[in-house]
Design an enzyme around this catalytic site. Structure first.
Site, short mmCIF file in Angstrom:
data_model
loop_
_atom_site.label_atom_id
_atom_site.label_comp_id
_atom_site.label_asym_id
_atom_site.label_seq_id
_atom_site.Cartn_x
_atom_site.Cartn_y
_atom_site.Cartn_z
N LYS A 125 39.89 38.03 35.20
CA LYS A 125 41.30 37.70 35.05
C LYS A 125 41.53 36.59 34.02
O LYS A 125 42.67 36.16 33.83
CB LYS A 125 41.88 37.30 36.41
N LYS A 160 47.74 37.06 43.27
CA LYS A 160 46.36 37.36 43.65
C LYS A 160 45.46 36.19 43.26
O LYS A 160 45.77 35.45 42.32
CB LYS A 160 45.87 38.65 43.00
N ARG A 210 41.30 53.06 36.03
CA ARG A 210 40.06 52.36 35.69
C ARG A 210 39.42 53.10 34.51
O ARG A 210 39.10 54.28 34.60
CB ARG A 210 39.11 52.33 36.88
N ARG A 224 43.35 55.73 40.09
CA ARG A 224 43.26 55.34 41.49
C ARG A 224 44.67 55.17 42.04
O ARG A 224 45.43 54.32 41.57
CB ARG A 224 42.45 54.05 41.62
N ARG A 232 47.75 48.31 46.62
CA ARG A 232 46.38 48.15 46.12
C ARG A 232 45.74 49.52 45.94
O ARG A 232 45.68 50.30 46.88
CB ARG A 232 45.57 47.27 47.07
N ASP A 272 41.40 47.75 33.84
CA ASP A 272 42.44 48.32 34.70
C ASP A 272 43.74 48.36 33.92
O ASP A 272 44.16 47.35 33.33
CB ASP A 272 42.60 47.47 35.96
N GLU A 280 43.33 43.80 33.99
CA GLU A 280 42.05 43.12 34.18
C GLU A 280 41.01 43.73 33.25
O GLU A 280 41.10 44.91 32.89
CB GLU A 280 41.54 43.24 35.63
N ASN A 282 37.06 43.94 33.80
CA ASN A 282 36.00 43.67 34.77
C ASN A 282 34.65 43.62 34.07
O ASN A 282 34.22 44.60 33.45
CB ASN A 282 36.00 44.76 35.84
#
Length: 313
Positions: A125, A160, A210, A224, A232, A272, A280, A282
């Site tokens: 993040k 978050k 993703r 997703r 979420r 994401d 994000e 990752n």
């Protein structure tokens, strides 16, 4: 080329192999004839400049309940390996940060994937904020007045933890939500870290994509979709996986960030994207390899090992 590979991971006996990307990488490594070993990060040691861990050789098979056979563990200098995969799950806390300092001592003599220096300095993040024009409106702070002003400006928001993972403690808060004060107090009592506050993107209900990048190049994706009544989309939180293609906007995002990922040695990343907005990047322990392949997508574990082999002298 036969490689001697060690994997820094959570206990291999406990993983869910059906969705575990680390396991996918291990299966592919074994298929290539590489030797495989594992160790957990709590066994790392630094003595007189040498980095070692309690390492055990393993063989793996794609059989639930009987997926690993292990040899005897022995303390081993990590420079005896050609490649170390940095694959334990977050939380991204000081214990995690300490492992990156240790692994930095052996990289690149032993190739660590991903580069531990940049894993430490560019967590999910934080790195993404280098591309503010690709993101939804985003605030990082602990200051209540700043959050309230952001909420007044943008209406519905998502809060978050800055170093959270897996969808834990992700909340949608409306402009007039009477629970905001209690939620703020709860966050403040649990952690000293800032929060990420973002403008809520309603199209998250259509999916949070993703996208896997291998050495900075888009290689595969899965959409997703959150469960009804939840924002979420993480699959560990019940998100449903759907096959997908990349839009023109998503390809543009990948092309923008790809050179930065490549420059930082972030060979295996998962971004994401919600409604054309990057949320994000990752880098610690990205997932998605097995579900993408299961849905008819490419074998990304093979592509990742191709990239790793290309980095070896």
């Amino acid at each position: 080329m036969k490689l001697n590979v060690a994997v820094q991971m959570d206990p291999i006996e406990r993983i869910n192999i059906r969705g575990d990307s680390t396991f996918a990488l291990m299966l592919e490594a074994q298929a290539r004839g590489f030797s495989l070993s594992v160790y957990t990060p709590d066994t790392l040691s630094q003595k007189d400049g040498a980095i070692s861990a309690l390492v055990k050789p393993v063989s793996v098979q794609d059989v639930e309940g009987d997926h690993v056979k292990s040899g005897e563990a022995a303390r081993t200098d990590l420079t005896s390996f050609d490649v170390v995969l940095l694959r334990q799950d977050p939380p991204f806390d000081m214990a995690y940060v300490t492992t990156t300092h240790m692994l930095e001592r052996i990289h690149p003599r032993t190739l660590v994937v991903n580069d531990p220096f940049h894993v430490r300095n560019a967590p999910e993040k934080i790195l993404v904020t280098e591309f503010p024009d690709l993101m939804p409106a985003t605030l990082i702070t602990r200051d209540r007045a700043e959050i309230e002003a952001f909420r007044a400006e943008h209406g519905d928001i998502v809060m978050k933890p800055l170093y959270g993972n897996g969808g834990v403690a992700v909340f949608k808060v409306s402009r007039e939500d009477p629970n905001f004060g209690s939620l703020f107090d709860l966050f403040a009592s649990l952690s000293r870290e800032p929060w990420v506050v973002q403008h809520f993107l309603p199209k998250v209900m259509e999916g949070d994509k993703r996208i896997i990048l291998v050495d900075g190049v888009a290689a595969g994706a899965v959409n997703r979709v959150p469960q009804p009544g939840d924002i979420r989309s993480n699959m560990v939180r019940g998100g449903a996986a759907r096959p997908t293609d990349l839009s023109k906007r998503e390809l543009e995002i990948c092309e923008r960030i790809g050179p930065t990922l490549r420059e930082k040695g972030l060979l295996f990343t998962g971004i994401d994207v919600i409604d054309g907005h990057l949320t994000e990047i990752n880098v610690t322990s990205p997932t998605g390899l097995r579900i993408i392949k299961r849905l008819g997508g490419p074998d990304l574990a093979a592509q990742i090992w191709d990239a790793i082999e290309s980095k070896r002298p």
